[in-house]
Design a protein around this motif. Sequence first.
Motif, PDB file in Angstrom:
ATOM      1  N   LEU A 121       0.828  -1.208   0.000  1.00 20.97           N
ATOM      2  CA  LEU A 121       0.000   0.000   0.000  1.00 20.97           C
ATOM      3  C   LEU A 121       0.860   1.254   0.000  1.00 20.97           C
ATOM      4  O   LEU A 121       0.603   2.199  -0.773  1.00 20.97           O
ATOM      5  CB  LEU A 121      -0.919  -0.016   1.217  1.00 20.97           C
ATOM      6  CG  LEU A 121      -1.773   1.241   1.442  1.00 20.97           C
ATOM      7  CD1 LEU A 121      -2.729   1.463   0.276  1.00 20.97           C
ATOM      8  CD2 LEU A 121      -2.544   1.145   2.756  1.00 20.97           C
ATOM      9  N   LEU A 122       1.874   1.295   0.846  1.00 21.86           N
ATOM     10  CA  LEU A 122       2.753   2.466   0.894  1.00 21.86           C
ATOM     11  C   LEU A 122       3.498   2.643  -0.427  1.00 21.86           C
ATOM     12  O   LEU A 122       3.675   3.775  -0.897  1.00 21.86           O
ATOM     13  CB  LEU A 122       3.745   2.319   2.054  1.00 21.86           C
ATOM     14  CG  LEU A 122       3.147   2.336   3.460  1.00 21.86           C
ATOM     15  CD1 LEU A 122       4.239   2.063   4.499  1.00 21.86           C
ATOM     16  CD2 LEU A 122       2.462   3.659   3.746  1.00 21.86           C
ATOM     17  N   ALA A 123       3.924   1.536  -1.022  1.00 23.25           N
ATOM     18  CA  ALA A 123       4.621   1.636  -2.303  1.00 23.25           C
ATOM     19  C   ALA A 123       3.697   2.174  -3.389  1.00 23.25           C
ATOM     20  O   ALA A 123       4.121   2.988  -4.229  1.00 23.25           O
ATOM     21  CB  ALA A 123       5.159   0.260  -2.695  1.00 23.25           C
ATOM     22  N   ALA A 124       2.433   1.730  -3.391  1.00 20.99           N
ATOM     23  CA  ALA A 124       1.479   2.231  -4.388  1.00 20.99           C
ATOM     24  C   ALA A 124       1.233   3.724  -4.203  1.00 20.99           C
ATOM     25  O   ALA A 124       1.112   4.472  -5.189  1.00 20.99           O
ATOM     26  CB  ALA A 124       0.176   1.451  -4.290  1.00 20.99           C
ATOM     27  N   LEU A 125       1.167   4.169  -2.958  1.00 20.66           N
ATOM     28  CA  LEU A 125       0.966   5.596  -2.702  1.00 20.66           C
ATOM     29  C   LEU A 125       2.185   6.407  -3.125  1.00 20.66           C
ATOM     30  O   LEU A 125       2.055   7.492  -3.698  1.00 20.66           O
ATOM     31  CB  LEU A 125       0.668   5.824  -1.216  1.00 20.66           C
ATOM     32  CG  LEU A 125      -0.653   5.239  -0.700  1.00 20.66           C
ATOM     33  CD1 LEU A 125      -0.779   5.450   0.807  1.00 20.66           C
ATOM     34  CD2 LEU A 125      -1.847   5.856  -1.421  1.00 20.66           C
ATOM     35  N   LEU A 126       3.388   5.884  -2.847  1.00 18.18           N
ATOM     36  CA  LEU A 126       4.595   6.604  -3.229  1.00 18.18           C
ATOM     37  C   LEU A 126       4.774   6.649  -4.740  1.00 18.18           C
ATOM     38  O   LEU A 126       5.389   7.578  -5.270  1.00 18.18           O
ATOM     39  CB  LEU A 126       5.817   5.949  -2.582  1.00 18.18           C
ATOM     40  CG  LEU A 126       5.952   6.092  -1.065  1.00 18.18           C
ATOM     41  CD1 LEU A 126       7.134   5.288  -0.566  1.00 18.18           C
ATOM     42  CD2 LEU A 126       6.097   7.561  -0.674  1.00 18.18           C
ATOM     43  N   ALA A 127       4.267   5.641  -5.435  1.00 16.88           N
ATOM     44  CA  ALA A 127       4.411   5.589  -6.889  1.00 16.88           C
ATOM     45  C   ALA A 127       3.373   6.429  -7.617  1.00 16.88           C
ATOM     46  O   ALA A 127       3.432   6.530  -8.856  1.00 16.88           O
ATOM     47  CB  ALA A 127       4.324   4.139  -7.371  1.00 16.88           C
ATOM     48  N   ALA A 128       2.433   7.011  -6.897  1.00 19.87           N
ATOM     49  CA  ALA A 128       1.416   7.842  -7.544  1.00 19.87           C
ATOM     50  C   ALA A 128       2.077   9.056  -8.183  1.00 19.87           C
ATOM     51  O   ALA A 128       2.866   9.757  -7.540  1.00 19.87           O
ATOM     52  CB  ALA A 128       0.375   8.279  -6.510  1.00 19.87           C
ATOM     53  N   THR A 130       0.987  11.937  -8.877  1.00 21.47           N
ATOM     54  CA  THR A 130       0.558  13.244  -8.358  1.00 21.47           C
ATOM     55  C   THR A 130       1.098  13.525  -6.964  1.00 21.47           C
ATOM     56  O   THR A 130       0.851  14.603  -6.415  1.00 21.47           O
ATOM     57  CB  THR A 130      -0.984  13.304  -8.318  1.00 21.47           C
ATOM     58  OG1 THR A 130      -1.483  12.217  -7.511  1.00 21.47           O
ATOM     59  CG2 THR A 130      -1.551  13.188  -9.726  1.00 21.47           C
ATOM     60  N   LEU A 131       1.823  12.578  -6.353  1.00 23.09           N
ATOM     61  CA  LEU A 131       2.323  12.767  -4.985  1.00 23.09           C
ATOM     62  C   LEU A 131       3.546  13.679  -5.004  1.00 23.09           C
ATOM     63  O   LEU A 131       4.476  13.474  -5.773  1.00 23.09           O
ATOM     64  CB  LEU A 131       2.681  11.418  -4.367  1.00 23.09           C
ATOM     65  CG  LEU A 131       3.225  11.466  -2.934  1.00 23.09           C
ATOM     66  CD1 LEU A 131       2.149  11.961  -1.972  1.00 23.09           C
ATOM     67  CD2 LEU A 131       3.739  10.104  -2.519  1.00 23.09           C
ATOM     68  N   ARG A 132       3.525  14.661  -4.116  1.00 23.22           N
ATOM     69  CA  ARG A 132       4.664  15.567  -3.985  1.00 23.22           C
ATOM     70  C   ARG A 132       5.461  15.203  -2.737  1.00 23.22           C
ATOM     71  O   ARG A 132       4.902  14.792  -1.735  1.00 23.22           O
ATOM     72  CB  ARG A 132       4.188  17.016  -3.889  1.00 23.22           C
ATOM     73  CG  ARG A 132       3.474  17.523  -5.148  1.00 23.22           C
ATOM     74  CD  ARG A 132       3.092  18.986  -4.980  1.00 23.22           C
ATOM     75  NE  ARG A 132       2.432  19.503  -6.191  1.00 23.22           N
ATOM     76  CZ  ARG A 132       1.994  20.749  -6.306  1.00 23.22           C
ATOM     77  NH1 ARG A 132       2.141  21.617  -5.285  1.00 23.22           N
ATOM     78  NH2 ARG A 132       1.418  21.139  -7.420  1.00 23.22           N
ATOM     79  N   GLY A 133       6.764  15.382  -2.819  1.00 18.69           N
ATOM     80  CA  GLY A 133       7.633  15.085  -1.694  1.00 18.69           C
ATOM     81  C   GLY A 133       7.795  13.610  -1.424  1.00 18.69           C
ATOM     82  O   GLY A 133       8.011  13.206  -0.277  1.00 18.69           O
ATOM     83  N   ARG A 134       7.716  12.778  -2.467  1.00 18.39           N
ATOM     84  CA  ARG A 134       7.817  11.332  -2.255  1.00 18.39           C
ATOM     85  C   ARG A 134       9.184  10.931  -1.711  1.00 18.39           C
ATOM     86  O   ARG A 134       9.285   9.954  -0.975  1.00 18.39           O
ATOM     87  CB  ARG A 134       7.516  10.587  -3.551  1.00 18.39           C
ATOM     88  CG  ARG A 134       8.471  10.856  -4.684  1.00 18.39           C
ATOM     89  CD  ARG A 134       8.259   9.844  -5.817  1.00 18.39           C
ATOM     90  NE  ARG A 134       6.873   9.786  -6.230  1.00 18.39           N
ATOM     91  CZ  ARG A 134       6.351  10.565  -7.175  1.00 18.39           C
ATOM     92  NH1 ARG A 134       7.108  11.488  -7.762  1.00 18.39           N
ATOM     93  NH2 ARG A 134       5.097  10.447  -7.532  1.00 18.39           N
ATOM     94  N   SER A 135      10.233  11.656  -2.058  1.00 18.17           N
ATOM     95  CA  SER A 135      11.562  11.310  -1.542  1.00 18.17           C
ATOM     96  C   SER A 135      11.613  11.461  -0.026  1.00 18.17           C
ATOM     97  O   SER A 135      12.204  10.629   0.675  1.00 18.17           O
ATOM     98  CB  SER A 135      12.626  12.203  -2.196  1.00 18.17           C
ATOM     99  OG  SER A 135      12.656  12.020  -3.597  1.00 18.17           O
ATOM    100  N   THR A 136      10.970  12.510   0.490  1.00 23.74           N
ATOM    101  CA  THR A 136      10.937  12.722   1.940  1.00 23.74           C
ATOM    102  C   THR A 136      10.135  11.628   2.633  1.00 23.74           C
ATOM    103  O   THR A 136      10.577  11.060   3.646  1.00 23.74           O
ATOM    104  CB  THR A 136      10.325  14.092   2.258  1.00 23.74           C
ATOM    105  OG1 THR A 136      11.087  15.116   1.601  1.00 23.74           O
ATOM    106  CG2 THR A 136      10.322  14.336   3.771  1.00 23.74           C
TER     107      THR A 136
END
Length: 323
Positions: A121-128, A130-136
């Motif tokens: 689930l977390l990986a799917a959210l990070l791969a979206a 439109t997500l900003r700041g995924r590196s953080t």
Amino acid sequence: MSRLRTSGPPDEAGAEVVTSAGAATTRPEAKPRRRGFRTHVVVFIAPAAAIYTVFMVYPLLDSLRLSLFAPVDGNLTFVGLDNFVHLLTDDILAPQFWNAVWNNLVFFAVHFFVQNPIGLLLAALLAAPTLRGRSTYRALLFIPTTLSVVIVGFIWQLIISPVWGFVDTPLLGQSSTALVTLALMSVWQYVGIPMILFYAVLISIPHELTEAATVDGANGWTTFWRVKFPLILPTVGIVSVVTYVANMNAFDLIYTVKGALAGPDFASDIMGTFFFRTFFGFQLQQGSSTMGATVATMMFLLILAGVLLYFYGWQRRIESYQL
């Protein structure tokens, strides 16, 4: 003397040619050149192979050898499978062994059904996209994996302590909740590993596939389960078998929090702590190197059975796609 090619692809070995005098000849086939032995490959592999052999392969083989011996009159004597029979039938060792095996399977089940889905689930959210700041977010979620097990165990003991923490029930002091609580503590620490593995595969999926699904009217949920999830099934299998191997070898967190007895009343005892007590001894229990090697061999056989089940029951049935 010039040559006129009559047929065959350009510069093909063995093609028929005609000279200016009209005589047909056949060019001899060129023999493939044999590449010499690449010595530099051995130079690069040898140090790692030597270290792995000394610290992994040799101890494993020596443990298998030692499990077939027993001390008789102060000397190690070959006894065959007597140690395994004693481990599985002794009135004291057998109940502890089967209790440790069952607790190990429960420990793995919590990671399999809680840690891996949360990591996905977390990986799917990070791969979206439109997500900003995924590196953080990725760094923050992976930080617990880099922490010491001693620090994690101490912090969580304070958090869930009835005296200093936020709960009124002694979760680590009850037989019914101690093992699951320890497993969830381990999930919190290591959820970053499946998250990173799933994330690496999800970001490698071509955008054309998801865009085509969106054009066909699929929403985000349908796109994930119908397009992305079938593509990451091989990674799901790899993460599952890695989780199984890691949890069957678990020891440090339970030993840090509950000690070698893995209380209360051996409720959190797993194969790692059972091996520690059998090999080194603890309190009134006398240690035995041969029985400890027998327990270690049983751990190896259980891990081997799980890995073989993965290879023959899962990997051969899953179709991989080149992304």
